[in-house]
Design a protein around this motif. Structure first.
Motif, PDB file in Angstrom:
ATOM      1  N   ALA A   1       0.923  -1.044   0.010  1.00  0.00           N
ATOM      2  CA  ALA A   1      -0.050  -0.095   0.198  1.00  0.00           C
ATOM      3  C   ALA A   1       0.929   1.378  -0.068  1.00  0.00           C
ATOM      4  O   ALA A   1       0.526   2.265  -0.534  1.00  0.00           O
ATOM      5  CB  ALA A   1      -0.923   0.029   1.101  1.00  0.00           C
ATOM      6  N   ASP A   2       2.156   1.176   0.729  1.00  0.00           N
ATOM      7  CA  ASP A   2       3.050   2.331   0.659  1.00  0.00           C
ATOM      8  C   ASP A   2       3.763   2.585  -0.554  1.00  0.00           C
ATOM      9  O   ASP A   2       4.182   3.732  -0.916  1.00  0.00           O
ATOM     10  CB  ASP A   2       4.114   2.173   1.707  1.00  0.00           C
ATOM     11  N   VAL A   3       3.486   1.617  -1.407  1.00  0.00           N
ATOM     12  CA  VAL A   3       4.402   1.621  -2.830  1.00  0.00           C
ATOM     13  C   VAL A   3       3.769   2.797  -3.742  1.00  0.00           C
ATOM     14  O   VAL A   3       4.218   3.431  -4.518  1.00  0.00           O
ATOM     15  CB  VAL A   3       4.387   0.412  -3.540  1.00  0.00           C
ATOM     16  N   GLU A   4       2.394   3.059  -3.430  1.00  0.00           N
ATOM     17  CA  GLU A   4       1.629   4.017  -4.244  1.00  0.00           C
ATOM     18  C   GLU A   4       2.052   5.375  -4.003  1.00  0.00           C
ATOM     19  O   GLU A   4       1.944   5.992  -4.943  1.00  0.00           O
ATOM     20  CB  GLU A   4       0.010   3.945  -3.895  1.00  0.00           C
ATOM     21  N   ASP A   5       2.796   5.732  -2.950  1.00  0.00           N
ATOM     22  CA  ASP A   5       3.119   7.014  -2.655  1.00  0.00           C
ATOM     23  C   ASP A   5       4.675   7.338  -3.051  1.00  0.00           C
ATOM     24  O   ASP A   5       5.180   8.061  -2.842  1.00  0.00           O
ATOM     25  CB  ASP A   5       3.108   7.025  -1.110  1.00  0.00           C
ATOM     26  N   SER A   6       5.457   6.203  -3.587  1.00  0.00           N
ATOM     27  CA  SER A   6       6.727   6.270  -4.020  1.00  0.00           C
ATOM     28  C   SER A   6       6.782   7.142  -5.191  1.00  0.00           C
ATOM     29  O   SER A   6       6.055   6.979  -6.117  1.00  0.00           O
ATOM     30  CB  SER A   6       7.376   4.818  -4.179  1.00  0.00           C
ATOM     31  N   ILE A   7       8.058   7.634  -5.368  1.00  0.00           N
ATOM     32  CA  ILE A   7       8.489   8.245  -6.589  1.00  0.00           C
ATOM     33  C   ILE A   7       9.350   7.584  -7.443  1.00  0.00           C
ATOM     34  O   ILE A   7      10.680   7.290  -6.934  1.00  0.00           O
ATOM     35  CB  ILE A   7       8.902   9.694  -6.259  1.00  0.00           C
ATOM     36  N   ILE A   8       9.085   7.303  -8.755  1.00  0.00           N
ATOM     37  CA  ILE A   8      10.207   6.675  -9.623  1.00  0.00           C
ATOM     38  C   ILE A   8      11.260   7.624  -9.903  1.00  0.00           C
ATOM     39  O   ILE A   8      11.185   8.573 -10.292  1.00  0.00           O
ATOM     40  CB  ILE A   8       9.637   6.109 -11.007  1.00  0.00           C
ATOM     41  N   ILE A   9      12.683   7.365  -9.574  1.00  0.00           N
ATOM     42  CA  ILE A   9      13.604   8.236  -9.909  1.00  0.00           C
ATOM     43  C   ILE A   9      14.632   7.430 -10.623  1.00  0.00           C
ATOM     44  O   ILE A   9      15.663   7.789 -11.207  1.00  0.00           O
ATOM     45  CB  ILE A   9      14.665   8.761  -8.802  1.00  0.00           C
ATOM     46  N   MET A  10      14.290   6.128 -11.196  1.00  0.00           N
ATOM     47  CA  MET A  10      15.359   5.439 -12.065  1.00  0.00           C
ATOM     48  C   MET A  10      14.729   4.089 -12.443  1.00  0.00           C
ATOM     49  O   MET A  10      14.084   3.486 -11.372  1.00  0.00           O
ATOM     50  CB  MET A  10      16.697   4.981 -11.334  1.00  0.00           C
ATOM     51  N   GLY A  11      14.468   3.848 -13.669  1.00  0.00           N
ATOM     52  CA  GLY A  11      13.880   2.431 -14.345  1.00  0.00           C
ATOM     53  C   GLY A  11      12.346   2.664 -14.075  1.00  0.00           C
ATOM     54  O   GLY A  11      11.520   3.510 -14.484  1.00  0.00           O
ATOM     55  N   LYS A  12      11.786   1.671 -13.278  1.00  0.00           N
ATOM     56  CA  LYS A  12      10.235   1.581 -13.233  1.00  0.00           C
ATOM     57  C   LYS A  12       9.902   1.509 -11.811  1.00  0.00           C
ATOM     58  O   LYS A  12      10.673   1.156 -10.741  1.00  0.00           O
ATOM     59  CB  LYS A  12       9.647   0.314 -13.941  1.00  0.00           C
ATOM     60  N   LYS A  13       8.527   1.434 -11.471  1.00  0.00           N
ATOM     61  CA  LYS A  13       7.925   1.231 -10.324  1.00  0.00           C
ATOM     62  C   LYS A  13       8.188  -0.333  -9.694  1.00  0.00           C
ATOM     63  O   LYS A  13       7.908  -1.150 -10.434  1.00  0.00           O
ATOM     64  CB  LYS A  13       6.494   1.472 -10.032  1.00  0.00           C
ATOM     65  N   ILE A  14       8.673  -0.499  -8.331  1.00  0.00           N
ATOM     66  CA  ILE A  14       9.105  -1.757  -7.784  1.00  0.00           C
ATOM     67  C   ILE A  14       7.847  -2.242  -6.986  1.00  0.00           C
ATOM     68  O   ILE A  14       7.510  -1.681  -6.037  1.00  0.00           O
ATOM     69  CB  ILE A  14      10.184  -1.552  -7.114  1.00  0.00           C
ATOM     70  N   LEU A  15       7.275  -3.199  -7.347  1.00  0.00           N
ATOM     71  CA  LEU A  15       6.286  -3.878  -6.688  1.00  0.00           C
ATOM     72  C   LEU A  15       6.642  -5.226  -5.659  1.00  0.00           C
ATOM     73  O   LEU A  15       5.946  -5.624  -4.976  1.00  0.00           O
ATOM     74  CB  LEU A  15       5.082  -4.337  -7.706  1.00  0.00           C
TER      75      LEU A  15
END
Length: 626
Positions: free
Chosen positions: A197-211
């Protein structure tokens, strides 16, 4: 001298004719300075320990001062008979060199076959320690010097492996404590692993979103695998390399362990240094590799997400004022600069902050500067080193002649140095009356926890030795009865009595006896010694200190030291216990352990006086600390 010894042997021949009929004294060596006499003698067979003790007791009738050593050689030496008849004596000679060996050699099973001595021990710790202390070589040398036969000494595990369980339990206990500490750190730092649930608040600064769910850094094993981790950035290094490219080395921790993240940035790519900052939380997916340059395991990332980690805040309505704070100007105590502390205090809404470094004021200029910048009132202060120049050598002394009092000289062994956290595992004491030992007390004690490996190594007291011993609740009341109304004596009494007072308080046992410290007494009476450790003072008075760090042996040595110190007191015309504290003015400041005292400045006059105090302490009263 030889004629007197020969007379003693003739007296004993009537009772021990079979073993003494071939007895012949070959040589006697006397060492006046060491107060030692070595008697070399020949016999057809090795004399048993019982016969040797009889000879020693008879020799005492010659009123010899010092120690007597009997060296027995035989015509046709047999290792089997030698070990059988001399194992106790041989063991004692080993203990004199390596006291820690006592706990394991006392319980070892001996087997001799074809000039091979096999010692079977009940635990692997014992084998490790005896090998580390080179006990096999020491035994080999003693046997060779006595018999002329070179044997081999093997250390094996006995069929009884009960102690192995305690050994394993200790390390399980240690791992559990480390795990608890890590979890506590994670809670304090708000660093518990975030769920999806916390991942939705993350910002991608390199590559792709990490699940993927993150792995603890401590659980990373093997090269080449792909892993996902997350943690806090605590260091960033950026280096320019060929073609104006940048090498970025990020140090990341999740409080289970730490690891380097290595990124090669091309010249025209977006700079990551603007996005990755100290104390930020990152989620990283990448490949594990071994870096030959850093000589460390690293991660080469393919994806980096910046987590929206909430910084710690102070949500209290009534804000605190920190009155005890060490900056990086406190040696071995503080690591953060005044700027970092004051900035954090401002972020948390605090109004004031005290700077109290150990014995120094170098942080004051920076503290004043950043206090003005962030509108924080700075309270200037110092944590001073304060010595008690009225320390008592004897506490609560009786008004009684020194020779008429009864003394209980005690020593304890513990699982550590803290009377709050650690436990007593052995008590030893001797009762002294008219300059003679009239009674003894000794007990091993089973602690609630496990005896640490280093304490086993130091004292020779193992977990197996105390397994069936009584607990402190049973021993302490019995020991207090043994003490009675006697004056208590100990070497470095504050340590021993700290444990005893704490235990008595917990068990509601009254203990208000006088306490005499031979450490401080010796410091006033024998100032020429380089230190006043028990071993050093024993050597000064030619007192045998056998099995150092075993309670009963240390207590006996301390009682003999006490008798010698009393002689020196009488030379100073001090004959009453109540007069001993007159000597405290002779204690040198460097011999008194300093306490810590917090001093805070009230106004400008106080600040000036604090500067004077610091200058004087460094220039005129500096000894290790100001």
């Amino acid at each position: 001298m030889t004629n007197k010894f020969s007379t003693i042997i003739k007296e004993l021949e009537s009772c021990h004719e079979q073993c003494l009929n071939s007895f012949k004294i070959t040589k006697i060596k006397v060492f006046p300075k060491k107060k030692q006499c070595i008697v070399y003698f020949f016999s057809n067979e090795y004399l048993s320990d019982n016969v040797l003790h009889l000879i020693e007791n008879k020799i005492e009738s010659l009123h010899c001062v010092g120690s007597i050593i009997l060296e027995n050689t035989v015509k046709n030496p047999s290792i089997n008979k030698y070990i059988k008849n001399n194992w106790v004596k041989l063991s004692n000679r080993v203990y004199e060199k390596i006291p820690v060996a006592r706990g394991w050699l006392d319980e070892a099973e001996c087997e001799v076959s074809d000039d091979i001595l096999t010692l079977k021990l009940t635990d692997r710790i014992g084998i490790e320690i005896l090998e580390m202390k080179d006990i096999p070589s020491i035994i080999q040398d003693i046997v060779f010097n006595d018999t002329g036969i070179r044997i081999k000494v093997n250390l094996n595990i006995s069929d009884k492996l009960e102690h192995d369980k305690i050994y394993e339990d200790y390390y399980l206990f240690k791992e559990d404590k480390e795990r608890q500490l890590t979890e506590e750190l994670l809670k304090q730092n708000g660093s518990a692993v975030k769920d999806k649930a916390d991942v939705e608040d993350s910002i991608i600064i390199m590559g792709k979103k990490i699940l993927d769910k993150p792995t603890k850094i401590n659980d990373i094993h093997g090269m080449g695998q792909k892993v996902t981790i997350q943690g806090k950035v605590y260091d960033i290094q950026a280096k320019c390399i060929r073609d104006n490219s940048t090498l970025l080395i990020i140090s990341l921790t999740d409080f289970s362990n730490s690891i380097y993240i290595k990124i090669f940035q091309k010249k025209d790519s977006d700079s990551l240094t603007d996005k990755i900052k100290l104390h930020k939380w990152l989620k990283i997916s990448g490949r594990v590799e071994y870096d030959n340059y850093l000589k460390e395991t690293i991660i080469i990332p393919s994806d980096i997400n910046l987590l929206n980690n909430t910084e710690r805040t102070d949500i209290s309505k009534d804000k605190r004022v920190e009155l005890h704070l060490h900056t990086n100007m406190s040696a071995m105590d503080g690591i953060s600069s005044p700027n970092e502390y004051i900035k954090r205090a401002a972020e948390w809404g605090h109004s004031a902050l005290a700077i109290t470094d150990h014995g120094v004021v170098q942080a004051f200029p920076d503290a004043y500067k950043y206090g003005q910048k962030y509108d924080i009132k700075i309270i200037f202060g110092v944590e001073a080193y304060l010595i008690d120049d009225e320390i008592e050598i004897i506490k609560n002394p009786k008004n009684i002649d020194i020779d008429k009092e009864t003394y209980v000289v005690l020593d304890i062994e513990t699982t550590g140095l803290s009377a709050i956290k650690d436990e007593i595992i052995e008590i030893g004491a001797v009762k002294l009356k008219d300059g003679k030992i009239v009674d003894r007390y000794h007990s091993l004690i089973k602690p609630q926890g496990v005896i640490p490996y280093e304490i086993e190594n130091l004292t020779g007291i193992t977990n197996k030795m105390v397994k069936d011993s009584p607990n402190i609740e049973s021993v302490m009341p019995d020991f207090i009865d043994f003490i009675g109304d006697s004056t208590i004596v100990a070497h470095n009494a504050s340590f021993d009595m700290g444990f005893i007072y704490k235990t008595c308080e917990e068990l509601n046992l009254p203990l208000k006896n006088p306490v005499l410290d031979t450490l401080n007494l010796s410091r006033t009476l024998i100032k020429k010694l380089k230190n006043h450790k028990l071993k050093t003072i024993s050597e000064h008075f030619n007192i045998k200190l056998l099995n150092h760090h075993r309670a009963i042996d240390d207590a006996k040595a301390t009682s003999e030291i006490l008798i010698e110190l009393f002689k020196k007191l009488k030379e100073k015309d001090i004959n009453n216990l109540s007069e001993i504290n007159k000597l405290r003015c002779e204690l040198l400041p460097q011999h008194i352990r300093p306490n810590h005292a917090l001093i805070l400045v009230k106004d400008h006059v106080g600040l000036k006086n604090l500067y004077k105090l610091i200058s004087k302490s460094h220039l005129k009263h500096f000894y290790r600390t100001p």
